[in-house]
Design a protein around this motif. Structure first.
Motif, PDB file in Angstrom:
ATOM      1  N   GLU A  37      60.627  19.214 -33.041  1.00  0.00           N
ATOM      2  CA  GLU A  37      59.191  19.438 -33.264  1.00  0.00           C
ATOM      3  C   GLU A  37      58.322  18.688 -32.265  1.00  0.00           C
ATOM      4  OE1 GLU A  37      57.105  19.440 -37.094  1.00  0.00           O
ATOM      5  OE2 GLU A  37      59.087  19.693 -37.998  1.00  0.00           O
ATOM      6  N   ARG A  41      55.458  19.775 -29.490  1.00  0.00           N
ATOM      7  CA  ARG A  41      54.107  19.196 -29.519  1.00  0.00           C
ATOM      8  C   ARG A  41      53.743  18.586 -28.165  1.00  0.00           C
ATOM      9  NH1 ARG A  41      51.576  16.384 -34.284  1.00  0.00           N
ATOM     10  NH2 ARG A  41      49.607  15.637 -33.520  1.00  0.00           N
ATOM     11  N   HIS A 135      53.998   7.379 -31.982  1.00  0.00           N
ATOM     12  CA  HIS A 135      53.086   8.433 -31.551  1.00  0.00           C
ATOM     13  C   HIS A 135      53.334   9.639 -32.448  1.00  0.00           C
ATOM     14  CE1 HIS A 135      52.170   6.253 -27.841  1.00  0.00           C
ATOM     15  NE2 HIS A 135      53.466   6.112 -27.647  1.00  0.00           N
ATOM     16  N   PHE A 136      52.282  10.383 -32.753  1.00  0.00           N
ATOM     17  CA  PHE A 136      52.362  11.573 -33.605  1.00  0.00           C
ATOM     18  C   PHE A 136      52.939  11.264 -34.992  1.00  0.00           C
ATOM     19  CE2 PHE A 136      53.162  13.475 -29.210  1.00  0.00           C
ATOM     20  CZ  PHE A 136      51.841  13.841 -29.007  1.00  0.00           C
ATOM     21  N   PRO A 137      52.450  10.220 -35.661  1.00  0.00           N
ATOM     22  CA  PRO A 137      52.991   9.891 -36.981  1.00  0.00           C
ATOM     23  C   PRO A 137      52.779  11.002 -38.008  1.00  0.00           C
ATOM     24  CG  PRO A 137      50.985   8.652 -36.557  1.00  0.00           C
ATOM     25  CD  PRO A 137      51.359   9.327 -35.274  1.00  0.00           C
ATOM     26  N   ASP A 138      51.806  11.892 -37.767  1.00  0.00           N
ATOM     27  CA  ASP A 138      51.558  12.996 -38.691  1.00  0.00           C
ATOM     28  C   ASP A 138      52.748  13.950 -38.796  1.00  0.00           C
ATOM     29  OD1 ASP A 138      50.548  13.535 -35.901  1.00  0.00           O
ATOM     30  OD2 ASP A 138      50.428  15.578 -36.713  1.00  0.00           O
ATOM     31  N   LEU A 139      53.682  13.897 -37.852  1.00  0.00           N
ATOM     32  CA  LEU A 139      54.871  14.749 -37.908  1.00  0.00           C
ATOM     33  C   LEU A 139      55.915  14.235 -38.899  1.00  0.00           C
ATOM     34  CD1 LEU A 139      55.383  15.666 -34.143  1.00  0.00           C
ATOM     35  CD2 LEU A 139      54.474  17.110 -35.976  1.00  0.00           C
ATOM     36  N   GLY A 140      55.725  13.034 -39.400  1.00  0.00           N
ATOM     37  CA  GLY A 140      56.678  12.470 -40.354  1.00  0.00           C
ATOM     38  C   GLY A 140      57.711  11.590 -39.674  1.00  0.00           C
ATOM     39  N   ALA A 144      58.376  12.120 -35.579  1.00  0.00           N
ATOM     40  CA  ALA A 144      57.434  11.339 -34.764  1.00  0.00           C
ATOM     41  C   ALA A 144      58.151  10.746 -33.551  1.00  0.00           C
ATOM     42  CB  ALA A 144      56.830  10.220 -35.610  1.00  0.00           C
TER      43      ALA A 144
END
Length: 187
Positions: A37, A41, A135-140, A144
């Protein structure tokens, strides 16, 4: 007599060009986790760290209270079609398990290497790691990009910058040993 492990520290440079498939390495310095993922991104939004000399670890670590509990490798073949842009940006190393395909082997030529870490050794990997950021912690947690500082993580060069591939060699030997009429798909 066993050959001593080669000591490497990120960011990596031209020293990776001298490595040979099968070399034992102890890697120190900063690495970045990345699975499917987040590769997608980063292709859309950009790489959130300096990729020059960087090492990408195909891993979805288990983290609790800012401590890395487990950090075993994921199957690198899942990133076969997703790694080229990182190598083009200057990434010098990929870490994972199971090897990668001929496309990645070609993309590594003259510029980077694939390091193998043994699956099932997630706690051992974590014992060589300190968490430094995300970085990108919203991906889980699993997807991330985790920024990790390594302290002598033991690795083996699985694919070198000359195209030598330990995984491909083993696959070819297995195919020959299977003989005619036997299963030829060993992966």
């Amino acid at each position: 007599m066993t050959k001593k492990a080669i000591q490497l520290t990120t960011p990596l440079g031209d020293e990776v060009l001298t490595l040979r498939a099968g070399d034992r390495v102890e890697l120190s310095g900063r690495v970045y986790t990345a699975r499917d993922e987040v590769h997608l991104r980063m292709q859309k939004e950009g790489i959130p760290f300096d990729p020059r000399g960087a090492v990408i670890y195909h891993c979805g670590p288990v983290i609790k209270d800012d401590i890395i509990i487990a950090a075993g490798p994921t199957t690198s073949a899942r990133m076969n079609t997703l790694s080229g842009f990182l190598l083009d940006a200057g990434v010098r190393g990929l870490i994972g398990k199971g090897g990668m395909d001929a496309t990645v082997r070609e993309q590594l030529m003259g510029r980077a290497v694939y390091f193998a870490f043994t699956g099932g050794c997630a706690a051992l990997a974590a014992s060589h790691m300190t968490l430094k950021g995300v970085h990108f912690p919203d991906l889980g947690m699993a997807e991330a990009v985790w920024v990790i500082e390594l302290d002598r993580l033991p690795l083996v060069v699985g694919i070198d910058a000359r195209g030598n591939d330990l995984f491909g060699t083993v696959l070819e030997k297995a195919k020959r040993a299977a003989g005619p009429g036997q299963s030829r798909d060993c992966r």
